[in-house]
Design a protein around this motif. Structure first.
Motif, PDB file in Angstrom:
ATOM      1  N   ALA A 369       1.131  -1.299  -0.004  1.00  0.00           N
ATOM      2  CA  ALA A 369       0.064   0.149   0.101  1.00  0.00           C
ATOM      3  C   ALA A 369       0.899   1.320  -0.015  1.00  0.00           C
ATOM      4  O   ALA A 369       1.979   1.171   0.135  1.00  0.00           O
ATOM      5  N   SER A 370       0.266   2.296  -0.409  1.00  0.00           N
ATOM      6  CA  SER A 370       1.158   3.596  -0.345  1.00  0.00           C
ATOM      7  C   SER A 370       0.444   4.662   0.511  1.00  0.00           C
ATOM      8  O   SER A 370      -0.812   4.368   0.861  1.00  0.00           O
ATOM      9  N   LEU A 371       1.317   5.511   1.242  1.00  0.00           N
ATOM     10  CA  LEU A 371       0.528   6.665   2.006  1.00  0.00           C
ATOM     11  C   LEU A 371      -0.527   7.446   1.210  1.00  0.00           C
ATOM     12  O   LEU A 371      -1.550   7.798   1.649  1.00  0.00           O
ATOM     13  N   LYS A 372      -0.128   7.821  -0.140  1.00  0.00           N
ATOM     14  CA  LYS A 372      -0.876   8.661  -0.746  1.00  0.00           C
ATOM     15  C   LYS A 372      -2.228   7.964  -1.208  1.00  0.00           C
ATOM     16  O   LYS A 372      -3.332   8.470  -0.970  1.00  0.00           O
ATOM     17  N   GLY A 373      -2.089   6.601  -1.296  1.00  0.00           N
ATOM     18  CA  GLY A 373      -3.307   6.033  -1.541  1.00  0.00           C
ATOM     19  C   GLY A 373      -4.312   5.805  -0.408  1.00  0.00           C
ATOM     20  O   GLY A 373      -5.520   5.729  -0.497  1.00  0.00           O
ATOM     21  N   MET A 374      -3.763   5.782   0.785  1.00  0.00           N
ATOM     22  CA  MET A 374      -4.558   5.839   1.977  1.00  0.00           C
ATOM     23  C   MET A 374      -4.733   7.111   2.448  1.00  0.00           C
ATOM     24  O   MET A 374      -5.241   7.334   3.670  1.00  0.00           O
ATOM     25  N   HIS A 375      -4.450   8.116   2.014  1.00  0.00           N
ATOM     26  CA  HIS A 375      -4.920   9.775   2.081  1.00  0.00           C
ATOM     27  C   HIS A 375      -4.165   9.876   3.406  1.00  0.00           C
ATOM     28  O   HIS A 375      -4.652  10.596   4.183  1.00  0.00           O
ATOM     29  N   ALA A 378       3.477  10.980   5.964  1.00  0.00           N
ATOM     30  CA  ALA A 378       4.393  10.802   7.200  1.00  0.00           C
ATOM     31  C   ALA A 378       5.049  12.096   7.368  1.00  0.00           C
ATOM     32  O   ALA A 378       5.494  13.015   6.333  1.00  0.00           O
ATOM     33  N   LEU A 379       5.576  12.494   8.560  1.00  0.00           N
ATOM     34  CA  LEU A 379       5.980  13.514   9.088  1.00  0.00           C
ATOM     35  C   LEU A 379       7.208  13.589   9.975  1.00  0.00           C
ATOM     36  O   LEU A 379       7.331  12.620  10.573  1.00  0.00           O
ATOM     37  N   ALA A 380       8.067  14.559   9.911  1.00  0.00           N
ATOM     38  CA  ALA A 380       9.291  14.486  10.532  1.00  0.00           C
ATOM     39  C   ALA A 380       9.278  14.379  11.863  1.00  0.00           C
ATOM     40  O   ALA A 380      10.241  13.928  12.638  1.00  0.00           O
ATOM     41  N   ASP A 381       8.363  15.123  12.598  1.00  0.00           N
ATOM     42  CA  ASP A 381       8.388  15.257  13.956  1.00  0.00           C
ATOM     43  C   ASP A 381       6.977  15.457  14.525  1.00  0.00           C
ATOM     44  O   ASP A 381       5.954  15.529  13.365  1.00  0.00           O
ATOM     45  N   TRP A 382       6.689  15.942  15.744  1.00  0.00           N
ATOM     46  CA  TRP A 382       5.328  16.221  16.068  1.00  0.00           C
ATOM     47  C   TRP A 382       5.184  17.728  16.366  1.00  0.00           C
ATOM     48  O   TRP A 382       4.299  18.094  17.096  1.00  0.00           O
ATOM     49  N   LEU A 389       7.847  13.721   5.118  1.00  0.00           N
ATOM     50  CA  LEU A 389       8.568  12.842   4.645  1.00  0.00           C
ATOM     51  C   LEU A 389       8.123  11.862   3.697  1.00  0.00           C
ATOM     52  O   LEU A 389       6.805  11.590   3.584  1.00  0.00           O
ATOM     53  N   ALA A 390       9.174  11.595   2.658  1.00  0.00           N
ATOM     54  CA  ALA A 390       8.645  10.736   1.629  1.00  0.00           C
ATOM     55  C   ALA A 390       8.477   9.210   2.172  1.00  0.00           C
ATOM     56  O   ALA A 390       9.173   8.810   3.198  1.00  0.00           O
ATOM     57  N   GLN A 391       7.584   8.553   1.675  1.00  0.00           N
ATOM     58  CA  GLN A 391       7.361   6.971   1.999  1.00  0.00           C
ATOM     59  C   GLN A 391       8.777   6.071   2.080  1.00  0.00           C
ATOM     60  O   GLN A 391       9.000   5.604   2.875  1.00  0.00           O
ATOM     61  N   VAL A 406       7.264   6.873  13.599  1.00  0.00           N
ATOM     62  CA  VAL A 406       6.963   7.848  12.959  1.00  0.00           C
ATOM     63  C   VAL A 406       5.554   8.446  13.044  1.00  0.00           C
ATOM     64  O   VAL A 406       4.759   7.776  13.179  1.00  0.00           O
ATOM     65  N   ARG A 407       5.588   9.638  12.828  1.00  0.00           N
ATOM     66  CA  ARG A 407       4.583  10.301  12.897  1.00  0.00           C
ATOM     67  C   ARG A 407       3.794  10.268  11.549  1.00  0.00           C
ATOM     68  O   ARG A 407       4.172  10.723  10.438  1.00  0.00           O
ATOM     69  N   VAL A 408       2.484  10.044  11.566  1.00  0.00           N
ATOM     70  CA  VAL A 408       1.610   9.664  10.513  1.00  0.00           C
ATOM     71  C   VAL A 408       0.292  10.340  10.882  1.00  0.00           C
ATOM     72  O   VAL A 408      -0.302  10.134  11.630  1.00  0.00           O
ATOM     73  N   ARG A 409      -0.339  11.270   9.793  1.00  0.00           N
ATOM     74  CA  ARG A 409      -1.473  11.765   9.877  1.00  0.00           C
ATOM     75  C   ARG A 409      -2.425  11.471   8.577  1.00  0.00           C
ATOM     76  O   ARG A 409      -1.944  11.454   7.488  1.00  0.00           O
TER      77      ARG A 409
END
Length: 516
Positions: A369-375, A378-382, A389-391, A406-409
């Motif tokens: 799966a891809s981050l983009k596909g799941m909407h 990823a981020l470098a920090d909080w 961040l690139a996948q 890793v922070r994901v939103r």
């Protein structure tokens, strides 16, 4: 002792007394029409006596109102005094002692004022009633220790009540008698539990606490030794017949304990019976202490009960609305906390908890799966402005194994777990009220599925109540913050005893907070 209340015509007081009383003007709100001039003169004379006799904290209440009496109607102590005496007589259910409020002394002063309604006698009774009332309200409001509520803002933190403030709140109510009879300074949840506890004691508290054998199912028409024990447990005449009287008594017990009222003593009913009345009285007392922490309905506020997964909102002395919610699961509980909802966030992100990133997001990416596909992103920090961040920059195997985080939103949109809006009361646990696209969960009787936050059945309706109109985002930009016109207290509680029209429903202790 009940007193037959009647009002007499104002007595004729000496001219000098009336002239002296003219210096004590009533507040504007207390002024009356000319037709009530005798009663007005009586109160003015009483005010003069109150001014001469008041001291301490009571002076802070009476002084700003021109020493105008609170308990006098026309030329007598009004029916609000009867309401106070009745409430004092019943405070054992609150864990208080009636004698602490000197009901006999109050009764004597009232009777003296009834027999000889001089300004001095009325003033003495008025001051004593105000003192007792303020003490009782303060004691009813005072929270017990160890209940576990966390306070996020000073506005909601319990304080020792000021007698003058308690009396001022009572003085501005439309009816002081109604205010006392309903204990309008207490949460409606508390008062319903209070009534339920008194009723429970009356109906079931004095029955024999014997054990009925479990593992059997007793039904109408039966005739066994276990039925004889069941009859004894429910206070019926000796015998071994499961007759109509026993079936009716079983149905009554079932209704009062939130069980299906079928008149059959099956496993759940017998288990409930064997817990004994002391157990249920203790449960009601515990839940009363939790409800004691909630404000009265004259405070504009929101209550979320995680145990029943429901929300209520109040203002101006009345319930404005209620709705279902989805509360935290047992492993991610919605905490007991109180704070101030200060703003709404429209088009919100969802910051996915690290444990879910490990258990759900990372395994999906490892499977293709891809981050983009799941909407997601990823981020470098909080921080407030994190770098994306690139996948490919993330070691997802390490994240899935729990060696790194890793922070994901989730980006705003129709599938965002926060829906279109979240209502924020800042706290370090990341708990808030929010919209949700997962509508199917609201149809379930038990709704404990969230990660601790509170999902709202109708976030738009609650938003209209907060703002006085529907909050609308300005375009599609994410995380648009809109401050509420006035911050609103929110209380997240946990009530495992819920009064119903039939009795009390004892809810499952999903979070294991009730103890043994």
């Amino acid at each position: 002792m009940n007193r037959a209340r009647h009002h007499r015509r104002a007595r004729a007081f000496p001219l000098a007394m009336l002239l002296a009383a003219c210096a004590v003007a009533p507040p504007v709100s207390a002024r009356v029409q000319p037709a009530d001039a005798p009663a007005d003169a009586t109160k003015a004379s009483v005010a003069s006596e109150i001014r001469a006799g008041v001291s301490g904290k009571l002076k802070d209440f009476y002084g700003p109102r021109g020493y105008w009496p609170l308990w006098v109607e026309k030329d007598a102590i009004g029916p609000q005094a009867d309401a106070l005496l009745a409430l004092i007589a019943s405070v054992d259910v609150d864990g208080l002692a009636p004698r602490d409020y000197d009901p006999r002394g109050l009764q004597r002063l009232i009777e003296e004022a009834d027999a000889s309604p001089t300004p001095k006698a009325l003033a003495r009774a008025d001051l004593a009633l105000s003192k007792a009332f303020a003490a009782l309200v303060a004691d009813m409001r005072r929270p017990a220790r160890g209940i576990g509520m966390r306070y996020l803002d000073p506005e909601v933190e319990p304080r020792d009540p000021d007698p003058s403030g308690l009396l001022r709140a009572a003085a501005v109510t439309p009816s002081l008698t109604d205010y006392i009879q309903t204990a309008g300074w207490m949460s409606p949840f508390y008062m319903r539990l209070r009534t339920a506890r008194a009723d429970y004691r009356a109906r079931w508290g004095d029955l024999p606490g014997i054990t009925v054998p479990e593992g059997v199912k007793l039904r109408p028409g039966g005739n066994t030794p276990e039925i004889a024990l069941l009859r004894h447990r429910l206070g019926l005449a000796q015998g071994a017949a499961y007759d109509r009287a026993l079936a009716a008594r079983v149905r009554a017990f079932q209704s009062d304990h939130g069980l299906a009222a079928d008149g059959i003593a099956g496993g759940q009913t017998i288990s409930a019976l064997n817990r004994g009345p002391a157990y249920y009285d203790q449960q009601l007392a515990l839940n009363m202490e939790r409800a004691r922490l909630l404000p009265g309905p004259w405070v504009r506020h929101v209550v979320v009960d995680a145990a029943s997964a429901r929300l209520w909102y109040y203002s101006k002395g009345a319930l404005d609305g209620t709705m279902k919610v989805v509360a935290g699961a047992r492993e991610s509980q919605t905490p007991m906390m109180a704070g101030m909802i200060r703003y709404a966030t429209l088009n919100p992100y969802w910051n996915i908890p690290p444990d879910l990133v490990q258990s759900r997001v990372a395994p999906k990416i490892l499977k293709g799966a891809s981050l983009k596909g799941m909407h997601y992103e990823a981020l470098a920090d909080w921080s407030a402005n994190p770098a994306p961040l690139a996948q490919s920059e993330v070691d997802w195997g390490s994240v899935a194994a729990g060696r790194s985080e890793v922070r994901v939103r989730q980006l705003p949109g129709g599938d965002n777990a926060m829906g279109r809006v979240k209502f924020m009361f800042p706290n370090d646990l990341g708990i808030y009220l929010h919209d949700t696209p997962s509508r199917d969960l609201f149809a379930k009787p038990a709704r404990h599925f969230s990660n601790g936050c509170v999902r709202l059945e109708d976030a738009q309706r609650l938003g209209r109540w907060f703002f006085g109109k529907q909050p609308v985002a300005d375009g599609s930009a994410p995380e648009q913050h809109q401050p509420l016109p006035q911050p609103v207290p929110v209380y997240l509680t946990y009530l495992t005893a819920v009064p119903t029209a039939q009795g009390v429903q004892f809810l499952p202790d999903v979070y294991g907070r009730d103890g043994d």
